[in-house]
Motif scaffolding. Structure first.
Motif, PDB file in Angstrom:
ATOM      1  N   LEU A 173       0.814  -1.215   0.000  1.00  0.00           N
ATOM      2  CA  LEU A 173       0.000   0.000   0.000  1.00  0.00           C
ATOM      3  C   LEU A 173       0.845   1.262   0.000  1.00  0.00           C
ATOM      4  CD1 LEU A 173      -2.738  -0.939   2.629  1.00  0.00           C
ATOM      5  CD2 LEU A 173      -2.971  -0.916   0.139  1.00  0.00           C
ATOM      6  N   ILE A 174       1.768   1.345   0.936  1.00  0.00           N
ATOM      7  CA  ILE A 174       2.484   2.606   1.125  1.00  0.00           C
ATOM      8  C   ILE A 174       3.741   2.344   1.937  1.00  0.00           C
ATOM      9  CG2 ILE A 174       1.228   3.204   3.245  1.00  0.00           C
ATOM     10  CD1 ILE A 174       1.181   6.132   2.201  1.00  0.00           C
ATOM     11  N   LEU A 175       4.763   3.143   1.662  1.00  0.00           N
ATOM     12  CA  LEU A 175       6.033   3.068   2.392  1.00  0.00           C
ATOM     13  C   LEU A 175       6.322   4.424   3.001  1.00  0.00           C
ATOM     14  CD1 LEU A 175       9.385   1.555   1.213  1.00  0.00           C
ATOM     15  CD2 LEU A 175       9.282   3.976   1.834  1.00  0.00           C
ATOM     16  N   ILE A 176       6.830   4.419   4.228  1.00  0.00           N
ATOM     17  CA  ILE A 176       7.282   5.653   4.872  1.00  0.00           C
ATOM     18  C   ILE A 176       8.704   5.420   5.368  1.00  0.00           C
ATOM     19  CG2 ILE A 176       6.232   5.023   7.108  1.00  0.00           C
ATOM     20  CD1 ILE A 176       5.661   8.093   7.434  1.00  0.00           C
ATOM     21  N   ARG A 177       9.569   6.357   5.072  1.00  0.00           N
ATOM     22  CA  ARG A 177      10.970   6.221   5.456  1.00  0.00           C
ATOM     23  C   ARG A 177      11.162   6.677   6.896  1.00  0.00           C
ATOM     24  NH1 ARG A 177      13.133   4.786   0.799  1.00  0.00           N
ATOM     25  NH2 ARG A 177      12.249   5.616  -1.127  1.00  0.00           N
ATOM     26  N   SER A 178      12.250   6.260   7.480  1.00  0.00           N
ATOM     27  CA  SER A 178      12.465   6.537   8.901  1.00  0.00           C
ATOM     28  C   SER A 178      12.636   8.030   9.184  1.00  0.00           C
ATOM     29  CB  SER A 178      13.691   5.770   9.417  1.00  0.00           C
ATOM     30  OG  SER A 178      14.843   6.141   8.693  1.00  0.00           O
ATOM     31  N   ASN A 179      12.994   8.814   8.166  1.00  0.00           N
ATOM     32  CA  ASN A 179      13.157  10.258   8.383  1.00  0.00           C
ATOM     33  C   ASN A 179      11.888  11.043   8.032  1.00  0.00           C
ATOM     34  OD1 ASN A 179      13.220   9.999   5.639  1.00  0.00           O
ATOM     35  ND2 ASN A 179      15.108  11.148   5.326  1.00  0.00           N
ATOM     36  N   GLU A 180      10.812  10.321   7.735  1.00  0.00           N
ATOM     37  CA  GLU A 180       9.530  10.961   7.452  1.00  0.00           C
ATOM     38  C   GLU A 180       8.595  10.757   8.636  1.00  0.00           C
ATOM     39  OE1 GLU A 180       8.786   8.728   3.787  1.00  0.00           O
ATOM     40  OE2 GLU A 180       9.045  10.598   2.667  1.00  0.00           O
ATOM     41  N   ARG A 181       7.685  11.697   8.817  1.00  0.00           N
ATOM     42  CA  ARG A 181       6.742  11.592   9.940  1.00  0.00           C
ATOM     43  C   ARG A 181       5.327  11.292   9.475  1.00  0.00           C
ATOM     44  NH1 ARG A 181      10.281  10.222  11.716  1.00  0.00           N
ATOM     45  NH2 ARG A 181      11.788  11.187  13.127  1.00  0.00           N
ATOM     46  N   GLU A 182       5.018  11.695   8.240  1.00  0.00           N
ATOM     47  CA  GLU A 182       3.660  11.488   7.736  1.00  0.00           C
ATOM     48  C   GLU A 182       3.718  11.358   6.231  1.00  0.00           C
ATOM     49  OE1 GLU A 182       0.678  13.935   9.617  1.00  0.00           O
ATOM     50  OE2 GLU A 182      -0.387  14.162   7.717  1.00  0.00           O
ATOM     51  N   LYS A 183       2.801  10.522   5.705  1.00  0.00           N
ATOM     52  CA  LYS A 183       2.739  10.349   4.269  1.00  0.00           C
ATOM     53  C   LYS A 183       1.295  10.056   3.875  1.00  0.00           C
ATOM     54  CE  LYS A 183       5.614   8.485   0.637  1.00  0.00           C
ATOM     55  NZ  LYS A 183       6.819   7.672   0.363  1.00  0.00           N
ATOM     56  N   HIS A 184       0.905  10.552   2.696  1.00  0.00           N
ATOM     57  CA  HIS A 184      -0.458  10.378   2.216  1.00  0.00           C
ATOM     58  C   HIS A 184      -0.430   9.680   0.864  1.00  0.00           C
ATOM     59  CE1 HIS A 184      -2.352  13.323   5.068  1.00  0.00           C
ATOM     60  NE2 HIS A 184      -1.086  13.661   5.160  1.00  0.00           N
ATOM     61  N   SER A 185      -1.466   8.862   0.641  1.00  0.00           N
ATOM     62  CA  SER A 185      -1.661   8.263  -0.677  1.00  0.00           C
ATOM     63  C   SER A 185      -3.140   8.007  -0.843  1.00  0.00           C
ATOM     64  CB  SER A 185      -0.880   6.952  -0.806  1.00  0.00           C
ATOM     65  OG  SER A 185      -1.136   6.333  -2.058  1.00  0.00           O
ATOM     66  N   GLY A 186      -3.792   8.854  -1.612  1.00  0.00           N
ATOM     67  CA  GLY A 186      -5.235   8.712  -1.792  1.00  0.00           C
ATOM     68  C   GLY A 186      -5.964   8.821  -0.461  1.00  0.00           C
ATOM     69  N   ARG A 187      -6.718   7.806  -0.084  1.00  0.00           N
ATOM     70  CA  ARG A 187      -7.447   7.811   1.192  1.00  0.00           C
ATOM     71  C   ARG A 187      -6.604   7.274   2.354  1.00  0.00           C
ATOM     72  NH1 ARG A 187     -11.265   4.356   1.589  1.00  0.00           N
ATOM     73  NH2 ARG A 187     -10.743   3.087  -0.230  1.00  0.00           N
ATOM     74  N   LEU A 188      -5.350   7.021   2.110  1.00  0.00           N
ATOM     75  CA  LEU A 188      -4.473   6.485   3.145  1.00  0.00           C
ATOM     76  C   LEU A 188      -3.592   7.578   3.723  1.00  0.00           C
ATOM     77  CD1 LEU A 188      -3.172   3.239   1.382  1.00  0.00           C
ATOM     78  CD2 LEU A 188      -5.220   3.509   2.788  1.00  0.00           C
ATOM     79  N   ARG A 189      -3.463   7.537   5.049  1.00  0.00           N
ATOM     80  CA  ARG A 189      -2.530   8.438   5.737  1.00  0.00           C
ATOM     81  C   ARG A 189      -1.731   7.598   6.714  1.00  0.00           C
ATOM     82  NH1 ARG A 189      -3.623  11.399  10.820  1.00  0.00           N
ATOM     83  NH2 ARG A 189      -1.833  12.754  11.214  1.00  0.00           N
TER      84      ARG A 189
END
Lengths: 111, 111
Positions: free
Chosen positions: B46-62
């Protein structure tokens, strides 16, 4: 399913018999993984491969061996199947650590 | 075990509501990913978030990530019946090329 084929899809075998599950990919991805999925445990890594003839153990490798003689094939062998190895087995591939693609799974029942 | 845990184990909501599921993990990571598994199928990224990121969005996903607490959350907004599935978080080991999956959250969206 990203060019991954697992075979067989279903298998029933007797305790003490050897079993080999096959994962075949057409994506030329470097990494290949075998997981087992059990209720209450999620997916647990059995073995993985980072190249031809390069494999390493995962969390639950006891009772399992693997081989990768070609980029496209990763075999999981249960040398002497036990009832505790009844599970659904998933193969996954990835080119990087960013995303894995999964096969459809093999349901193995050891009686 | 390096396996993470999702919370809650099961979640049932009405169509149109938001669904939030949480993941806790044990070791330092490079990335955290979320996957969905429909009944009888393999997992889908579905989605990947890197360790230096705090939030990420993709369509209806947060997705949010708090590395200090070793936790992540997945929010699905305006849920649909088709979102009914199991959701897994996956972490990679900083030292290697393995994916470690959590135990999963089973989401049921009632039409």
């Amino acid at each position: 399913d990203a060019g991954i084929t697992q075979s067989p899809r279903h298998k029933v075998t007797e305790t003490g018999t050897p079993v080999t599950l096959r994962c075949h990919q057409t994506e030329n991805h470097r990494y290949m993984y075998w997981y087992r999925q059990d209720p209450g445990h999620g997916l647990r890594l059995i073995h993985y491969s980072y190249g031809v003839k390069d494999t390493d153990k995962g969390e639950v490798s006891d009772g399992y061996s693997v081989s990768r003689s070609k980029t496209e094939d990763f075999l999981l062998t249960l040398e002497s199947a036990t009832s505790s190895q009844t599970s659904v087995y998933f193969c996954a591939i990835s080119e990087s650590i960013a995303e894995a693609f999964f096969g459809q799974g093999t349901r193995l029942t050891v009686v | 075990s390096q396996q993470g845990e999702e919370d809650p184990q099961a979640l049932s909501i009405q169509e149109g509501e938001n669904a939030t599921m949480n993941c806790s993990y044990k070791t330092s990571i490079n990335n955290l990913q979320w996957y969905r598994q429909n009944s009888g199928r393999g997992l889908v990224h579905l989605i990947l978030i890197r360790s230096n990121e705090r939030e990420k969005h993709s369509g209806r996903l947060r997705v949010t990530l708090d590395t200090s607490k070793k936790s992540s959350s997945l929010l699905i907004t305006a849920s649909r019946a088709a979102d009914t599935a199991s959701y897994f978080c996956a972490t990679d080991a900083v030292s290697g090329n393995q994916f470690y999956f959590g135990t999963g959250t089973s989401l049921t969206v009632i039409p």
